[in-house]
Write a protein that holds these residues in place. Structure first.
Motif, mmCIF file in Angstrom:
data_model
loop_
_atom_site.group_PDB
_atom_site.id
_atom_site.type_symbol
_atom_site.label_atom_id
_atom_site.label_comp_id
_atom_site.label_asym_id
_atom_site.label_seq_id
_atom_site.Cartn_x
_atom_site.Cartn_y
_atom_site.Cartn_z
ATOM 1 N N TRP A 112 0.837 -0.992 -0.085
ATOM 2 C CA TRP A 112 -0.109 0.009 0.086
ATOM 3 C C TRP A 112 0.916 1.436 0.093
ATOM 4 O O TRP A 112 0.548 2.468 -0.491
ATOM 5 C CB TRP A 112 -0.930 -0.291 1.097
ATOM 6 C CG TRP A 112 -1.986 -1.081 1.006
ATOM 7 C CD1 TRP A 112 -2.534 -2.137 1.680
ATOM 8 C CD2 TRP A 112 -3.242 -0.549 0.139
ATOM 9 N NE1 TRP A 112 -3.745 -2.605 0.897
ATOM 10 C CE2 TRP A 112 -4.245 -1.828 0.181
ATOM 11 C CE3 TRP A 112 -3.420 0.571 -0.641
ATOM 12 C CZ2 TRP A 112 -5.209 -1.635 -0.513
ATOM 13 C CZ3 TRP A 112 -4.784 0.551 -1.432
ATOM 14 C CH2 TRP A 112 -5.350 -0.534 -1.489
ATOM 15 N N LEU A 131 -8.396 0.959 -10.860
ATOM 16 C CA LEU A 131 -8.362 0.862 -9.626
ATOM 17 C C LEU A 131 -9.402 0.198 -8.776
ATOM 18 O O LEU A 131 -9.512 -0.755 -7.898
ATOM 19 C CB LEU A 131 -7.771 2.069 -9.002
ATOM 20 C CG LEU A 131 -6.184 2.183 -9.199
ATOM 21 C CD1 LEU A 131 -5.826 3.609 -8.489
ATOM 22 C CD2 LEU A 131 -5.097 1.074 -8.785
ATOM 23 N N LEU A 132 -10.638 0.838 -9.233
ATOM 24 C CA LEU A 132 -11.985 0.754 -8.468
ATOM 25 C C LEU A 132 -12.244 -0.897 -8.794
ATOM 26 O O LEU A 132 -12.974 -1.523 -7.913
ATOM 27 C CB LEU A 132 -13.029 1.559 -8.719
ATOM 28 C CG LEU A 132 -12.731 2.960 -8.334
ATOM 29 C CD1 LEU A 132 -13.774 3.853 -8.816
ATOM 30 C CD2 LEU A 132 -13.008 3.046 -6.650
ATOM 31 N N THR A 139 -8.334 -3.371 -8.113
ATOM 32 C CA THR A 139 -7.675 -3.503 -6.989
ATOM 33 C C THR A 139 -8.721 -3.388 -5.729
ATOM 34 O O THR A 139 -8.557 -3.828 -4.664
ATOM 35 C CB THR A 139 -6.614 -2.157 -7.075
ATOM 36 O OG1 THR A 139 -5.931 -2.298 -8.045
ATOM 37 C CG2 THR A 139 -6.131 -2.012 -5.929
ATOM 38 N N VAL A 140 -9.675 -2.401 -5.663
ATOM 39 C CA VAL A 140 -10.713 -2.150 -4.496
ATOM 40 C C VAL A 140 -11.992 -3.188 -4.976
ATOM 41 O O VAL A 140 -12.417 -3.711 -3.842
ATOM 42 C CB VAL A 140 -11.314 -0.676 -4.726
ATOM 43 C CG1 VAL A 140 -12.077 -0.429 -3.547
ATOM 44 C CG2 VAL A 140 -9.920 0.462 -4.379
ATOM 45 N N ARG A 141 -12.006 -3.522 -5.920
ATOM 46 C CA ARG A 141 -12.866 -4.599 -6.417
ATOM 47 C C ARG A 141 -14.359 -4.034 -5.826
ATOM 48 O O ARG A 141 -15.262 -5.026 -5.162
ATOM 49 C CB ARG A 141 -12.698 -6.023 -5.856
ATOM 50 C CG ARG A 141 -11.407 -6.647 -6.147
ATOM 51 C CD ARG A 141 -11.222 -7.936 -5.408
ATOM 52 N NE ARG A 141 -10.604 -7.615 -4.188
ATOM 53 C CZ ARG A 141 -9.504 -7.333 -3.660
ATOM 54 N NH1 ARG A 141 -8.415 -7.269 -4.483
ATOM 55 N NH2 ARG A 141 -9.272 -6.991 -2.190
ATOM 56 N N ALA A 142 -14.741 -2.906 -6.294
ATOM 57 C CA ALA A 142 -15.921 -2.424 -5.883
ATOM 58 C C ALA A 142 -17.102 -2.957 -6.359
ATOM 59 O O ALA A 142 -18.110 -3.231 -5.556
ATOM 60 C CB ALA A 142 -15.851 -0.840 -6.300
#
Length: 236
Positions: free
Chosen positions: A61, A123-124, A127-130
């Motif tokens: 991170w 990223l959403l 990475t964030v897997r929204a």
């Protein structure tokens, strides 16, 4: 400190800062591509690679935050320099300058903003897997009985969406186009460019950007089955 602050608020300092952050981002996108190309290998390869990155814990991170900071600074400085150049440029000079400038250099700011929008979405999504929290579950058995995330399956599922894949191809295409000017500009700003090897540098930039685009585009297009000779390497 005042001297350092004055340097980075000057036009030369801003260009130097943009070159340094650009160099960091250049290294990242190259490494990111090499990691993603493992999707053409057996799933255990890219899943083990992803597990290695995740094992860095807080360090991962910190790296992500550093890269994000470099991206924000790079875009911010680019916008500021663009506005300053427009404010200082007489109309007559502007016409002459545009005629001599390359198309890539003239659209650097616009391509950069499109790429930034894609990075945020990427990223959403991955990475964030929204939209897909289940992608964060550790369901793949790695050697030694270690359970990791099935990143291979995640990439296949993600790029099976035609809209996402096309957006990805367009974004990496614009990024490659952005880099075609950025590589030469970066070297020039750092004072490493000279007349003896300028042409070779420009050829390297073009070759690198074409290779970067084609290899990146091959991943989603192969998942969709649009590149038959590579699609067979990806296990759906």
């Amino acid at each position: 400190m005042n001297l350092l602050g004055s340097f980075f608020t000057s036009s030369i300092g801003k260009k130097f800062l943009m070159a340094l952050t650009g160099l960091v981002l250049f290294g990242f996108v190259t490494g990111h591509l090499l990691g993603n190309l493992q999707v053409f290998l057996p799933p255990a390869k890219i899943n083990a690679y992803a597990h290695m990155l995740e094992s860095l814990g807080a360090g991962l991170w910190l790296i992500r935050l550093f890269l994000l900071a470099c991206l924000v600074v790079h875009v911010w400085v680019a916008i500021v320099l663009t506005l300053e150049n427009r404010a200082a440029r007489p109309a007559a000079y502007g016409v002459e300058h545009i005629n001599r400038a390359t198309l890539a250099s003239r659209v650097m700011a616009r391509t950069g903003l499109v790429v930034l929008a894609f990075v945020i979405y990427h990223l959403l999504d991955f990475t964030v897997r929204a939209q897909h929290p289940e992608w964060g579950e550790h369901t793949f058995a790695l050697p030694g009985g270690i359970m990791g995330r099935d990143v291979h399956a995640m990439m296949v599922a993600g790029f099976s969406r035609v809209g996402v894949s096309l957006f990805y191809v367009i974004a990496v295409g614009l990024l490659a186009y952005h880099l075609s000017h950025g590589i030469v500009s970066l070297v020039q700003t750092l004072g490493l460019k000279n007349e003896r090897w300028t042409r070779g540098l420009e050829r390297f930039g073009v070759a690198y950007c074409w290779l970067y685009f084609l290899l990146n585009a091959a991943i989603p297009l192969s998942v969709l089955g649009w590149v038959p000779f590579l699609s067979g390497l990806i296990r759906h």
